[in-house]
Every structure is written in C-alpha cells, then in structure tokens.
Design a protein around this motif. Structure first.
Motif, short mmCIF file in Angstrom:
data_model
loop_
_atom_site.label_atom_id
_atom_site.label_comp_id
_atom_site.label_asym_id
_atom_site.label_seq_id
_atom_site.Cartn_x
_atom_site.Cartn_y
_atom_site.Cartn_z
N ILE A 122 32.76 68.77 39.91
CA ILE A 122 33.97 69.27 39.22
C ILE A 122 34.96 68.14 39.00
N ASP A 123 35.12 67.28 40.04
CA ASP A 123 36.04 66.14 39.91
C ASP A 123 35.61 65.22 38.76
N GLU A 124 34.28 64.97 38.71
CA GLU A 124 33.77 64.11 37.63
C GLU A 124 34.05 64.73 36.27
N ARG A 125 33.80 66.05 36.20
CA ARG A 125 34.05 66.75 34.93
C ARG A 125 35.54 66.71 34.57
N MET A 126 36.37 66.86 35.64
CA MET A 126 37.84 66.81 35.43
C MET A 126 38.25 65.46 34.87
N ALA A 127 37.66 64.40 35.43
CA ALA A 127 38.00 63.04 34.97
C ALA A 127 37.61 62.87 33.50
N ILE A 128 36.41 63.40 33.17
CA ILE A 128 35.96 63.30 31.77
C ILE A 128 36.90 64.08 30.85
N VAL A 129 37.25 65.30 31.32
CA VAL A 129 38.14 66.15 30.51
C VAL A 129 39.51 65.50 30.36
N GLN A 130 40.01 64.90 31.47
CA GLN A 130 41.32 64.22 31.41
C GLN A 130 41.28 63.08 30.38
N GLN A 131 40.19 62.34 30.39
CA GLN A 131 40.05 61.25 29.41
C GLN A 131 40.09 61.80 27.99
N SER A 132 39.34 62.89 27.77
CA SER A 132 39.31 63.46 26.42
C SER A 132 40.67 64.04 26.03
N ILE A 133 41.39 64.62 27.06
CA ILE A 133 42.74 65.13 26.78
C ILE A 133 43.66 63.98 26.37
N LYS A 134 43.53 62.87 27.11
CA LYS A 134 44.34 61.69 26.76
C LYS A 134 44.04 61.22 25.35
N GLN A 135 42.75 61.20 25.02
CA GLN A 135 42.35 60.79 23.67
C GLN A 135 42.96 61.73 22.63
N ILE A 136 42.86 63.06 22.94
CA ILE A 136 43.41 64.05 22.00
C ILE A 136 44.91 63.85 21.83
N GLU A 137 45.59 63.60 22.99
CA GLU A 137 47.05 63.38 22.94
C GLU A 137 47.40 62.15 22.10
N SER A 138 46.62 61.08 22.35
CA SER A 138 46.90 59.87 21.58
C SER A 138 46.63 60.09 20.08
N LEU A 139 45.55 60.87 19.82
CA LEU A 139 45.23 61.19 18.42
C LEU A 139 46.33 62.04 17.79
N GLN A 140 46.84 62.99 18.61
CA GLN A 140 47.91 63.86 18.10
C GLN A 140 49.18 63.04 17.80
N SER A 141 49.50 62.10 18.74
CA SER A 141 50.70 61.28 18.51
C SER A 141 50.51 60.39 17.27
N GLN A 142 49.25 59.88 17.12
CA GLN A 142 48.94 59.09 15.91
C GLN A 142 49.11 59.96 14.66
N ARG A 143 48.63 61.19 14.77
CA ARG A 143 48.73 62.11 13.62
C ARG A 143 50.18 62.38 13.28
N GLN A 144 50.99 62.59 14.36
CA GLN A 144 52.42 62.84 14.12
C GLN A 144 53.08 61.65 13.43
#
Lengths: 232, 352
Positions: free
Chosen positions: A56-78
C-alpha cells in the motif's frame, strides 16, 4: 466368590501416578502446541499485514507522484490559460476600422467628430465581503478574485462638435442602439464659438461589448453603409 | 409418581440393544507363564456365546534357570511374539501365580470385623519361608453359605512380593497392562462355571475339579462360584511315568475327598471334571476314572478347546489338532471378569 488379586497396592498407585503424569504432560504438550501454533498463526498474519502495508505504501508513493504530476500539469494549464486569455484580450476583438466606421456611420447631420480615443482599462471590481467558512471556500474566493481582477474593458472616448444638443442626443441614441457598444454616456456638452458660429462641443464615453456577437453581414453592412439623403 | 423405568413392551429390546452397544465383547487376555512355556488366550462374546478371539503358546528354551534374568528376558520375548502374531484385541492381561509360588493353608476361624486381619497375617507368617514384610496375603472364605456365627473355613494364600513383581516386570516390558494377578482355584472355578457348568441343573451341583500341570495337581471343590475346598498336590503329570505313581496320585485325590467329606458334611460331591486336554496323558485320565469309580461319581474330561466353539482356532493362533497343550488356565484367566446369566444353556460339548 472372592476376588483374589496379588497386584500390590504400591504398583497400582505408581501406575496411576504414571498415567496421571502422562495425561498432564500430554495436556501441557497440547496446550504448548496450541499456544505455539497460535503464535505462529499470529506471526504469519502479522507478516502478511506488513507485506500488505508495504504494498500500500508503494502504491501510495506512486499515486503521490502521479498526483504531483497532475498538479504540475494543472498549474501549467492554468498558466497557459492565463497566457491565452491575455493574448486573446490583447488581440483586438473588433478591428478599429470597424469601430471608426460604426462611429462615423452613426453621426447624424450637423455632428462631426473631433477626437476618438480607444483605450483598454483594467476593470477594478470591489470584492464582495463574503466570509469563508473553511479553508476550501477561502481558497475558492481568492481564486475568483484573482480571475475577476484580471478582466479588461475597451473604453472609447469620443469628442465632437454638434450644431445643437438635439444632434448630440441623436448621436447618443444611435450609438446606444449599436450592437458593438454599451454604456454610452455623455461626459459633457458645452457651448463653443468658432469663427463667430456657436457649436456644442461634447464628450461621450462608451464601452466596447466584451463579447460582441457581430457577424460578417454586420461588418458588411457597416462597411457598405449608405447614408440616407434627406434632400436638403 | 411416574415410573422411572419404561414398562413399554417394546422398550426392553431397545434397552438391551443399547446396553449391547456399550457392552465389552472381549475379555482380558489370560496369560500363563511357567518355567517351561508362555501361553496366552483371549476370549470374547459373539452372539451371546463365548468365542476364542486370539491365542498363542510358545515354549521357553531349555537349559535356562527358571525365574532367572535370562528366563525373564525369554518370557518377555515370548509374550511379545505371541501378542504380535495373534489378533489380540486389548492390552489388558490377567495372569496367575504358579501354584508352586503360592503358599496356602486352610484354617477354621470365626472371623470378626477387627481381628480377622491379624489372625490371617499371623497364619501367613508361619507359611512363608522369609519374613512377612514383603509378603502379599489374601484369603478365600470357603463354603460362604455357612451361618455367620459359625467357624469359617478360610483358605489363606500368601506369596512373596518380589515373585509377583517379577511377573509385573515381564508384562511392563511387553507393554501390556496387568489387570489382575490371581490364583489357581479362582481360575479352575471360572472355567467350570463359565464353560462346563452353565446349565440350570449345574447351579447346585458340587463338582470336584482336577487340573494337573507337569509339577502339580490342583484340586478344587466348588458349588458354582462358591469354593468349598482347594488343595495343591505336589505330584504332576511328569511324575506319572514313575512306577506306582498312579496309585499315589489316586490316594492323594481320595485323601482330599475324604477330608472334604469329613469337614463339610452337609454336601456331597456329585461330579468330577478333569480339566485337561482330551489328548493328554491317559494315565491321568485313568487315575481320575479310578477315583470316580471308587466313589461312584460321574467323571468328565473338560477340554476347554473343544468346549469353546472354534472353527478357525488355527487362524487365531491355537493349533488344536493333535496338540496336547492344556488351555484351562489361560481360558479361565480370560474369563475372570465374565459373569454369565444363570439361565443360559451351555453351548460347550462336554466329553464323558
């Protein structure tokens, strides 16, 4: 008949005690085996839970990375959206020639233009005094304010001369009816004499509509405007 | 108040079935260990009849001193071997002390609650060669039907503890559970009652039981399970080959009968049963017939192997054809705990 049995009492007692000892040892063995097996089961389960937690921790880390990517993409989009908006606002929504044609076409008889100024102004809106009940709403309001503060408006300042106030009023009426303009206001209208002829000098302001819905037909009509000759 | 026991006519067979379900169908293993052989037999009930479950006999090697350590080891091996080769169904054993190891004496005493033990112990002291410290003393009240106020005939039986422990050690080493160590009169009476005296008419018959071993001849007189007289004659089948030995044995048996007739005048011996193999020494049979003829009594040879119906004795470990082994003691030992219903008709075939 009497029962004759030569088995000594101490032998029977010893056998009984042996049997009891064996029974108790067996009982202790069973209990120990049960405790050990329970401990083993608990350990196995603990290891399974640890493995699950690790996964679960490993999955959480992967998900956190993807969330960060999404956030950065969203900020880029904005950022890109902001840039696009700014670019869209900088590009004139309506060509100046069309605006000048409109202003000229709307001139009634005896009214002439002296000066026309087209400028873009930031629209400063007073924020509504809303109190945020939580952090989410506060962030939402702040984002709204940020977007609102960045609105622009195209303002026209029109100065001209008219023979009388009736001409000024007609001009205002014709401008107010135009599709491209709104908020047509009279700033001032005063008497002025030029070569011993008295004129009315006036100043108007108007706002260009933010999303003018003009079609090619409107543009053609403005360009090919034929003034109605009164015959005077 | 409602009856606790069901009186419904169909209830009784059902109860019987339930009791039959839990009833023990096999008796303990009877084991006879002598200086020369080990013999084991287990009887059981099948269809209400006594059947042989398993049995076996093994001779002990010649040339070893009886009851020595070597003899004990051989006996353990023999017990293990017989137990492993025959289909025995339990580990409980009942054994008998050889009559040569049991000292017996008949006394007449009026027993009281308090003083009887002292009297018996004092008499036992006189019997035993060593000190009475390590002695095991038992007694049988003969002719128990006498009034309680009368003097009682008491047969005192005493043996040394180490001799009993010698047998217990053999069974412990052979991984068998000793249920009882009994004496020969009990064994003879068990055989008589459960195998040869199961008719209704046998209930009150006084029977003279004779069982001979190589070294001893055991005499017991009983009425059903009530022992009236018991004596060991130190004159066995091996001594019968000598000249004039038959007359000696006959005279010993007659002496016993006379003693019984003089001491207990109320009852007469009605039957003689020689508990032996039918193929046994004919001299012994002739001796018994001579006694029977003299006293005008019917005499029978009670062969337990013939009496207990066995179609597959060989498969169960006993070679009954032509064998001269006497299985009386082992069968009687196995029947120690069995108490048949008195109305049961005997199924054994007594030979006259």
């Amino acid at each position: 008949m009497d029962r004759i049995d030569f088995v000594p009492e101490d032998y029977l007692q010893r056998k009984e005690s042996h049997r009891a000892n064996f029974f108790y040892l067996a009982l202790v063995g069973i209990i120990a085996a049960a405790a050990l097996s329970a401990f083993g089961v608990i350990k196995v389960r603990q290891k399974a839970v640890e493995r699950e937690a690790k996964a679960i921790d490993e999955r959480m880390a992967i998900v956190q990375q993807s969330i960060k990517q999404i956030e950065s993409l969203q900020s880029q989009r904005q950022e890109m959206m902001k840039t696009a908006l700014l670019a869209a606002e900088l590009i004139e929504p309506v060509p100046r020639s069309i605006i000048l044609a409109l202003l000229t076409n709307a001139l009634p008889d005896g009214v002439s233009l002296v000066r026309v100024e087209i400028m873009q102004k930031k629209l400063q809106q007073t924020p509504a005094a809303t109190k945020a009940s939580n952090q989410y709403e506060a962030a939402k309001i702040a984002a709204e304010r940020k977007t609102q503060n960045q609105d622009y408006v195209t303002e026209l300042e029109i100065e001209g001369l008219a023979a009388s106030d009736i001409g000024v009023a007609d001009y205002i009426a014709s401008l107010s009816g135009a599709k491209l303009l709104e908020n047509v206001c009279l700033v001032h209208s005063m008497q002025k004499e030029l070569d011993n002829i008295s004129y009315r000098q006036f100043k108007l302001t108007a706002h260009l509509r933010s999303s003018p819905a003009i079609t090619n037909e409107d543009v053609d009509r403005i360009r090919n405007y034929q003034p109605i000759k009164s015959g005077i | 108040m409602p009856a606790l026991i069901s009186t419904h006519p169909k209830a009784a067979p059902m109860e019987n079935k339930v009791f039959k379900l839990f009833a023990q169908n096999t008796f303990p293993i009877g084991v006879e260990i002598t200086a020369k052989f080990v013999r084991m037999a287990q009887l059981g009930l099948a269809g209400g009849q006594i059947r042989l479950v398993a049995g076996g006999s093994e001779p002990l090697p010649d040339g070893i001193e009886p009851y020595s350590g070597q003899w004990q080891r051989c006996a353990i091996e023999a017990v293990r071997s017989i137990y492993s080769t025959s289909p025995f169904k339990s580990k409980n054993v009942v054994t008998v002390m050889p009559s040569s190891d049991v000292f017996s004496k008949e006394i007449k005493e009026s027993l009281s609650e308090t003083g009887s033990a002292e009297i018996i112990n004092a008499e036992a002291k006189k019997l035993l060669p060593s000190s009475a410290e390590g002695a095991l003393v038992k007694h049988i009240i003969l002719n128990e039907n006498k009034n309680s106020s009368d003097e009682k005939d008491i047969l005192i039986l005493a043996t040394e503890k180490f001799k009993v422990e010698r047998y217990l050690a053999i069974f412990e080493k052979a991984c068998l559970n000793v249920k009882a160590v009994t004496v020969w009169p009990i064994v003879l009476v068990n055989c008589c009652v459960n195998i040869f005296g199961r008719r209704k008419t046998d209930a009150d018959t006084v029977v003279l039981l004779i069982n001979a071993t190589a070294t001893d001849c055991n005499i017991a007189i009983c009425r059903q399970k009530n022992i009236l007289f018991a004596k060991v004659i130190p004159f066995g089948t091996s001594a019968l080959a000598e000249p004039d030995s038959a007359e000696k044995l006959v005279s010993e048996i007659e002496a016993c009968i006379r003693y019984f007739q003089t001491t207990i005048r109320t009852v007469d011996i009605e039957r003689i049963i020689l508990l032996a193999n039918k193929e046994a020494d004919q001299k012994l049979t002739q001796c018994v017939l001579a006694v029977a003829k003299k006293h005008a009594l019917p005499a029978h040879v009670g062969d337990v192997l013939v009496a207990i119906a066995n179609s597959d004795a060989y498969r169960r470990g006993i070679n009954s054809r032509g064998a001269k082994d006497d299985w009386t003691t082992t069968f009687g030992l196995s029947l120690s705990d069995y108490s048949p219903r008195c109305d049961r008709v005997a199924t054994g075939r007594n030979q006259e």
